[in-house]
Write an enzyme that holds these catalytic residues in place. Structure first.
Site, PDB file in Angstrom:
ATOM      1  NE  ARG A  19       7.123  -3.236   6.122  1.00  0.00           N
ATOM      2  CZ  ARG A  19       5.801  -2.982   6.232  1.00  0.00           C
ATOM      3  NH1 ARG A  19       5.129  -2.495   5.214  1.00  0.00           N
ATOM      4  NH2 ARG A  19       5.169  -3.264   7.347  1.00  0.00           N
TER       5      ARG A  19
ATOM      6  NE  ARG B  69       6.821  -0.432   9.827  1.00  0.00           N
ATOM      7  CZ  ARG B  69       5.688  -0.367   9.145  1.00  0.00           C
ATOM      8  NH1 ARG B  69       5.675   0.177   7.945  1.00  0.00           N
ATOM      9  NH2 ARG B  69       4.584  -0.826   9.638  1.00  0.00           N
TER      10      ARG B  69
ATOM     11  NE  ARG C  65       2.209  -4.505  11.863  1.00  0.00           N
ATOM     12  CZ  ARG C  65       3.027  -4.196  10.864  1.00  0.00           C
ATOM     13  NH1 ARG C  65       4.229  -4.703  10.814  1.00  0.00           N
ATOM     14  NH2 ARG C  65       2.627  -3.384   9.936  1.00  0.00           N
TER      15      ARG C  65
ATOM     16  CE  LYS D 134      -2.134  -0.913   3.894  1.00  0.00           C
ATOM     17  NZ  LYS D 134      -1.522  -2.168   4.349  1.00  0.00           N
TER      18      LYS D 134
ATOM     19  NE  ARG E  36      -3.641  -1.062  10.235  1.00  0.00           N
ATOM     20  CZ  ARG E  36      -2.669  -0.547   9.502  1.00  0.00           C
ATOM     21  NH1 ARG E  36      -2.728   0.695   9.103  1.00  0.00           N
ATOM     22  NH2 ARG E  36      -1.634  -1.283   9.158  1.00  0.00           N
TER      23      ARG E  36
HETATM   24  P1  ADP Z   1       1.690  -1.530   7.213  1.00  0.00           P
HETATM   25  O1  ADP Z   1       2.321  -0.667   6.171  1.00  0.00           O
HETATM   26  O2  ADP Z   1       2.520  -2.713   7.549  1.00  0.00           O
HETATM   27  O3  ADP Z   1       0.274  -1.888   6.887  1.00  0.00           O
HETATM   28  P2  ADP Z   1       1.394   0.844   8.783  1.00  0.00           P
HETATM   29  O4  ADP Z   1       2.689   1.529   8.612  1.00  0.00           O
HETATM   30  O5  ADP Z   1       0.235   1.286   7.942  1.00  0.00           O
HETATM   31  O6  ADP Z   1       1.626  -0.720   8.576  1.00  0.00           O
HETATM   32  O7  ADP Z   1       0.915   0.943  10.295  1.00  0.00           O
HETATM   33  C1  ADP Z   1       1.759   0.567  11.364  1.00  0.00           C
HETATM   34  C2  ADP Z   1       0.959   0.461  12.657  1.00  0.00           C
HETATM   35  O8  ADP Z   1       0.350   1.746  12.988  1.00  0.00           O
HETATM   36  C3  ADP Z   1      -0.227  -0.500  12.649  1.00  0.00           C
HETATM   37  O9  ADP Z   1       0.144  -1.851  12.857  1.00  0.00           O
HETATM   38  C4  ADP Z   1      -1.064   0.070  13.804  1.00  0.00           C
HETATM   39  O10 ADP Z   1      -0.540  -0.284  15.059  1.00  0.00           O
HETATM   40  C5  ADP Z   1      -0.904   1.576  13.653  1.00  0.00           C
HETATM   41  N1  ADP Z   1      -1.983   2.152  12.797  1.00  0.00           N
HETATM   42  C6  ADP Z   1      -1.830   2.684  11.558  1.00  0.00           C
HETATM   43  N2  ADP Z   1      -3.013   3.087  11.057  1.00  0.00           N
HETATM   44  C7  ADP Z   1      -3.948   2.817  12.007  1.00  0.00           C
HETATM   45  C8  ADP Z   1      -5.374   2.976  12.090  1.00  0.00           C
HETATM   46  N3  ADP Z   1      -6.083   3.506  11.081  1.00  0.00           N
HETATM   47  N4  ADP Z   1      -6.004   2.567  13.212  1.00  0.00           N
HETATM   48  C9  ADP Z   1      -5.334   2.046  14.228  1.00  0.00           C
HETATM   49  N5  ADP Z   1      -3.990   1.855  14.220  1.00  0.00           N
HETATM   50  C10 ADP Z   1      -3.299   2.221  13.126  1.00  0.00           C
END
Ligand code: ADP
Length: 223
Positions: free
Chosen positions: A125, A153, A164, A13, A88
């Site tokens: 990653r 990360r 996750r 994404k 989410r």
């Molecule tokens: P990835 O790219 O692996 O999908 P992100 O960088 O988007 O992960 O997000 C990292 C973390 O930030 C998530 O695992 C969550 O803990 C938190 N997070 C991000 N967006 C949201 C959201 N909309 N609601 C709740 N927690 C969020």
């Protein structure tokens, strides 16, 4: 143009969202990046959010909804935006519909990749320690954008990744069902080379944007 990218962690994404935003001249709003930023700045909010993120859990809905509401009302988002990481949960999707009222259609694209591929991608990653951009040690050893050093990360560590993915299936996957019946919803195959995914994403968005808005029929009006 208001676009939501859906899919599990590691599906691409962020990478695709960045290309799409650049191509379309609209901002990429990545909630994960916003949280990492706040944590790096050491704000009380950022430090609290980091505890949830590092445990593989989600940050509370009301906090995330407030954050996105504020960010999407900034001037640069007036023409549209690409959302990565929001919504989410179903309550976040409901809140987004509320924010979108009267603002044209929301195009939602779900990127699909098999779970074993996700696990491999997440293990490889890294992010740039200087500018925060995503990279994979399958392809590179330094940041392609600023040459900075790549770091893992904390929420990509082995144990956290499993949590996750569980959280994704429990709390985020249901929003695919939430959007699935809409004419502006699309799936694309994310298990292809990045430029092929970019092309598939652009095509899906172009096609979804052509869907005519539902005609409002006023009872009693002459046809
Ligand atoms: P990835 O790219 O692996 O999908 P992100 O960088 O988007 O992960 O997000 C990292 C973390 O930030 C998530 O695992 C969550 O803990 C938190 N997070 C991000 N967006 C949201 C959201 N909309 N609601 C709740 N927690 C969020």
């Amino acid at each position: 143009m208001r676009i939501v990218l859906l899919g599990p962690p590691g599906v691409g994404k962020g990478t695709q969202g960045r290309c799409l935003a650049q191509e379309s001249g609209i901002p990429l709003i990545s909630t994960g990046e916003m949280l990492r930023d706040a944590a790096a700045r050491g704000t009380p909010f950022g430090l609290e959010a980091r505890r949830q993120v590092d445990a593989g859990l989600l940050v509370a809905d009301d906090v995330m909804i407030g954050l996105v509401k504020e960010r999407t009302s900034e001037l640069d988002a007036a023409k549209g935006y690409v959302l990565d990481g929001f919504p989410r949960t179903v309550p976040q999707a409901v809140a987004l519909d509320d924010m979108m009222r009267g603002r044209g259609p929301l195009v939602v694209v779900d990127i699909v990749v098999p779970e074993d591929v996700l696990m491999r991608r997440l293990a490889a990653r890294r992010i740039c320690g200087s500018c925060g951009i995503n990279a994979s040690i399958e392809w590179t050893t330094a940041c392609g954008s600023c040459g900075g050093q790549l770091v893992t990360r904390t929420d990509d560590e082995d144990g956290v990744v499993h949590e996750r993915l569980k959280v994704y299936h429990r709390q985020t996957k249901p929003i695919v069902e939430f959007y699935a019946g809409r004419p502006t919803f699309r799936h694309i195959d994310g298990n292809q080379p990045p430029d092929v995914v970019t092309a598939a994403l652009s095509a899906a968005i172009r096609e979804a944007s052509l869907v005519p808005a539902p005609v409002k029929i006023t009872p009693g009006a002459a046809l």
